[in-house]
Scaffold this motif. Structure first.
Motif, mmCIF file in Angstrom:
data_model
loop_
_atom_site.group_PDB
_atom_site.id
_atom_site.type_symbol
_atom_site.label_atom_id
_atom_site.label_comp_id
_atom_site.label_asym_id
_atom_site.label_seq_id
_atom_site.Cartn_x
_atom_site.Cartn_y
_atom_site.Cartn_z
ATOM 1 N N LEU A 359 0.826 -1.206 0.000
ATOM 2 C CA LEU A 359 0.000 0.000 0.000
ATOM 3 C C LEU A 359 0.861 1.257 0.000
ATOM 4 N N ARG A 360 1.974 1.239 0.728
ATOM 5 C CA ARG A 360 2.849 2.419 0.772
ATOM 6 C C ARG A 360 3.455 2.699 -0.610
ATOM 7 N N GLU A 361 3.733 1.639 -1.372
ATOM 8 C CA GLU A 361 4.243 1.833 -2.727
ATOM 9 C C GLU A 361 3.210 2.539 -3.610
ATOM 10 N N LYS A 362 1.951 2.216 -3.372
ATOM 11 C CA LYS A 362 0.886 2.831 -4.172
ATOM 12 C C LYS A 362 0.679 4.295 -3.813
ATOM 13 N N MET A 363 1.128 4.722 -2.639
ATOM 14 C CA MET A 363 0.926 6.109 -2.232
ATOM 15 C C MET A 363 1.663 7.082 -3.142
ATOM 16 N N ASP A 364 2.736 6.611 -3.816
ATOM 17 C CA ASP A 364 3.473 7.491 -4.722
ATOM 18 C C ASP A 364 2.621 7.913 -5.914
ATOM 19 N N SER A 365 1.601 7.100 -6.229
ATOM 20 C CA SER A 365 0.756 7.423 -7.384
ATOM 21 C C SER A 365 -0.387 8.369 -7.032
ATOM 22 N N ILE A 366 -0.532 8.707 -5.742
ATOM 23 C CA ILE A 366 -1.620 9.591 -5.314
ATOM 24 C C ILE A 366 -1.267 11.038 -5.623
ATOM 25 N N SER A 367 -2.209 11.752 -6.169
ATOM 26 C CA SER A 367 -2.000 13.171 -6.460
ATOM 27 C C SER A 367 -1.744 13.945 -5.174
ATOM 28 N N PRO A 368 -0.785 14.876 -5.185
ATOM 29 C CA PRO A 368 -0.528 15.697 -3.987
ATOM 30 C C PRO A 368 -1.778 16.409 -3.489
ATOM 31 N N ARG A 369 -2.667 16.745 -4.416
ATOM 32 C CA ARG A 369 -3.914 17.417 -4.032
ATOM 33 C C ARG A 369 -4.716 16.549 -3.075
ATOM 34 N N TYR A 370 -4.839 15.251 -3.393
ATOM 35 C CA TYR A 370 -5.612 14.363 -2.537
ATOM 36 C C TYR A 370 -4.859 14.038 -1.255
ATOM 37 N N ARG A 371 -3.534 13.936 -1.330
ATOM 38 C CA ARG A 371 -2.756 13.694 -0.119
ATOM 39 C C ARG A 371 -2.971 14.820 0.884
ATOM 40 N N ASP A 372 -2.917 16.067 0.395
ATOM 41 C CA ASP A 372 -3.097 17.218 1.293
ATOM 42 C C ASP A 372 -4.507 17.277 1.851
ATOM 43 N N GLU A 373 -5.476 16.856 1.047
ATOM 44 C CA GLU A 373 -6.876 16.948 1.463
ATOM 45 C C GLU A 373 -7.250 15.852 2.453
ATOM 46 N N LEU A 374 -6.726 14.645 2.242
ATOM 47 C CA LEU A 374 -7.143 13.488 3.025
ATOM 48 C C LEU A 374 -6.277 13.236 4.246
ATOM 49 N N ILE A 375 -5.069 13.743 4.259
ATOM 50 C CA ILE A 375 -4.208 13.582 5.434
ATOM 51 C C ILE A 375 -4.140 14.928 6.133
ATOM 52 N N LYS A 376 -4.904 15.061 7.201
ATOM 53 C CA LYS A 376 -4.991 16.345 7.893
ATOM 54 C C LYS A 376 -3.757 16.625 8.732
ATOM 55 N N SER A 377 -3.097 15.583 9.213
ATOM 56 C CA SER A 377 -1.904 15.768 10.040
ATOM 57 C C SER A 377 -0.796 14.857 9.523
ATOM 58 N N GLU A 378 0.077 15.406 8.690
ATOM 59 C CA GLU A 378 1.199 14.644 8.153
ATOM 60 C C GLU A 378 2.084 14.114 9.279
ATOM 61 N N GLU A 379 2.286 14.943 10.310
ATOM 62 C CA GLU A 379 3.164 14.556 11.410
ATOM 63 C C GLU A 379 2.648 13.301 12.110
ATOM 64 N N HIS A 380 1.368 13.307 12.484
ATOM 65 C CA HIS A 380 0.795 12.149 13.160
ATOM 66 C C HIS A 380 0.762 10.935 12.242
ATOM 67 N N PHE A 381 0.412 11.150 10.981
ATOM 68 C CA PHE A 381 0.310 10.044 10.025
ATOM 69 C C PHE A 381 1.666 9.351 9.866
ATOM 70 N N HIS A 382 2.720 10.125 9.622
ATOM 71 C CA HIS A 382 4.039 9.531 9.407
ATOM 72 C C HIS A 382 4.641 8.996 10.704
ATOM 73 N N ASP A 383 4.269 9.589 11.840
ATOM 74 C CA ASP A 383 4.738 9.059 13.113
ATOM 75 C C ASP A 383 4.178 7.664 13.347
ATOM 76 N N LEU A 384 2.915 7.470 12.989
ATOM 77 C CA LEU A 384 2.284 6.160 13.121
ATOM 78 C C LEU A 384 2.995 5.138 12.231
ATOM 79 N N LEU A 385 3.285 5.515 10.985
ATOM 80 C CA LEU A 385 3.974 4.608 10.067
ATOM 81 C C LEU A 385 5.382 4.288 10.561
ATOM 82 N N ASP A 386 6.086 5.306 11.075
ATOM 83 C CA ASP A 386 7.454 5.084 11.563
ATOM 84 C C ASP A 386 7.463 4.104 12.735
ATOM 85 N N ARG A 387 6.489 4.212 13.645
ATOM 86 C CA ARG A 387 6.448 3.315 14.785
ATOM 87 C C ARG A 387 6.172 1.883 14.342
ATOM 88 N N ALA A 388 5.276 1.728 13.355
ATOM 89 C CA ALA A 388 4.977 0.389 12.851
ATOM 90 C C ALA A 388 6.215 -0.224 12.187
#
Length: 421
Positions: A359-388
């Motif tokens: 799934l993370r590989e597929k994230m590269d194909s997501i438009s930046p517009r949708y990434r900015d709209e759907l991920i309200k907190s980049e910090e929390h989102f990436h912190d969760l991924l880093d811990r996993a």
């Protein structure tokens, strides 16, 4: 359509019995339903509704069966949309997961009572005044416009802060904590209301508003009181199980409001045409009936099903829907991994890690517009991924399972609710 008193009584007894069964066997003991439990009971309730349509077909003919199915499908779709609001209210009051069943069942019971009252009021008005079709049609057209306006503006209304809730807070003392599923508790020697009662008040208040849209919609498809009542009742029964079954999918139906707006506008136009056909208002065609195009039950059923199918497909497979599936999937996998128990099998860890990597590989194909709209907190989102990722690397390096952890609520909600688009 003639319905005997015996059939009415038996129908009411069955519906009340189904509600009583839910209260006695499903919500008496607080628990969170498993996916299997929710799926089985959802299928049972839908099956009962479909079988009832066969009964209507045998007893009164295909036309009335078509009206019933059209009404049932429309009311079911509106009920699913109502689940979004229930979800917001439940989240706002932070209702414990194991107690959410009781809140939902109360909402369903209150909705059934409120809508039954409006059904008989509406039926009485229609039988006496043909111009009521104009009013119902206008209500649906305004509702459709309101749904579209809300989607275009992207504004979010706090459904938990309605007039009834504000009055309850003002005149009744409320605790800041839940006491199981109790409605009242004692605090410092005083009897006080718990948030459990408050959330039920909030849902009851919104149920009244839902009924104002729901009842005109189904009267646009059938004017048979018996069919209106049964379609509404069967669409509400099983809604509790459906909530837990599609809880993870609700946020992905990003275009449901657009689909419902189209359906309500279509039924609104149908009601206006019906009003013109039976017109008695003196300022329209001198009080004479107007010759108009008649929309058949078959066409209504086709439009309703077609719009709902297109809405679901667009929600799931449009660029934004695909982006939401990927982002939501990545977050879900990461959250599941960090919460794995220490004795989780290595195969389960590897399976989750591999799925998350794809799934993370597929994230590269997501438009930046949708990434900015759907991920309200980049910090929390990436912190969760880093811990996993960190926990999985530790497991691969040492062969021992890291201690599980609970993901904070703010990080669990890092992905925006898609209805804010």
């Amino acid at each position: 359509m003639e319905v005997s008193p015996t059939v009415w009584i038996l129908t009411v007894v069955v519906i009340v019995g189904m509600l009583a069964f839910d209260y006695v066997f499903h919500v008496r003991k607080a628990h969170e339903p498993t996916l299997r439990e929710a799926a089985v009971w959802s299928a049972i309730y839908v099956g009962i509704a479909l079988v009832f349509g066969v009964f209507v077909l045998i007893a009164w003919g295909g036309n009335y069966a078509g009206e019933y199915y059209a009404g049932y499908i429309t009311e079911k779709a509106l009920s699913v949309d109502n689940l979004f609001v229930f979800l917001i209210i439940i989240a706002s009051f932070k209702v414990p997961r194991e107690d959410q069943q009781k809140v939902l069942l109360f909402g369903i019971t209150f909705a059934l009572i409120a809508r039954t009252a409006l059904i008989f009021v509406g039926a009485g008005l229609i039988s006496q005044f043909a111009w009521v079709f104009y009013l119902f049609g206008l209500i649906l057209l305004l509702t459709a416009g309101s749904l579209i306006k809300g989607e275009l503006s992207g504004g979010e209304k706090d459904e938990s802060d309605n007039l009834v809730t504000r009055l309850a807070k003002r005149f009744m003392h409320t605790t800041d904590y839940y006491d199981g599923d109790k409605l009242f508790t004692w605090d410092n020697g005083k009897r006080m209301m718990t948030p459990m009662l408050l959330v039920m008040v909030a849902i009851g208040g919104t149920d009244i508003l839902f009924a104002l849209d729901s009842i005109p919609a189904i009267f646009g498809l059938t004017q048979q009181t018996y069919l209106v009542f049964t379609a509404v009742a069967f669409s509400l029964l099983g809604l509790r199980q459906l909530y837990f079954l599609i809880d993870g999918l609700l946020d992905r139906l990003i275009y449901l409001s657009w689909g419902l707006a189209i359906i309500l506008a279509f039924i609104g136009v149908k009601l206006v045409l019906q009003a013109l056909k039976e017109n008695t208002l003196p300022f329209i065609n001198d009080g004479e009936h107007v010759t108009v195009v008649e929309i058949s039950t078959g066409l209504s059923l086709t439009v309703i099903i077609g719009v709902l199918v297109l809405t679901v497909l667009a929600s799931l497979y449009s660029p934004k829907g695909r982006a939401l599936r990927i982002i939501g999937g990545v977050q879900t996998i990461a959250q599941q991994y960090v919460e794995l128990p220490q004795d989780a099998p290595a195969a389960q860890r590897e399976k989750l890690a591999a799925k998350g990597a794809r799934l993370r590989e597929k994230m590269d194909s997501i438009s930046p517009r949708y990434r900015d709209e759907l991920i309200k907190s980049e910090e929390h989102f990436h912190d969760l991924l880093d811990r996993a990722r960190g926990k999985h690397r530790e497991f691969q390096r040492t062969g021992t399972a890291p201690a599980p952890e609970r993901v904070p609520d703010d990080q669990a909600d890092a992905v925006a609710k898609p209805r804010e688009d």
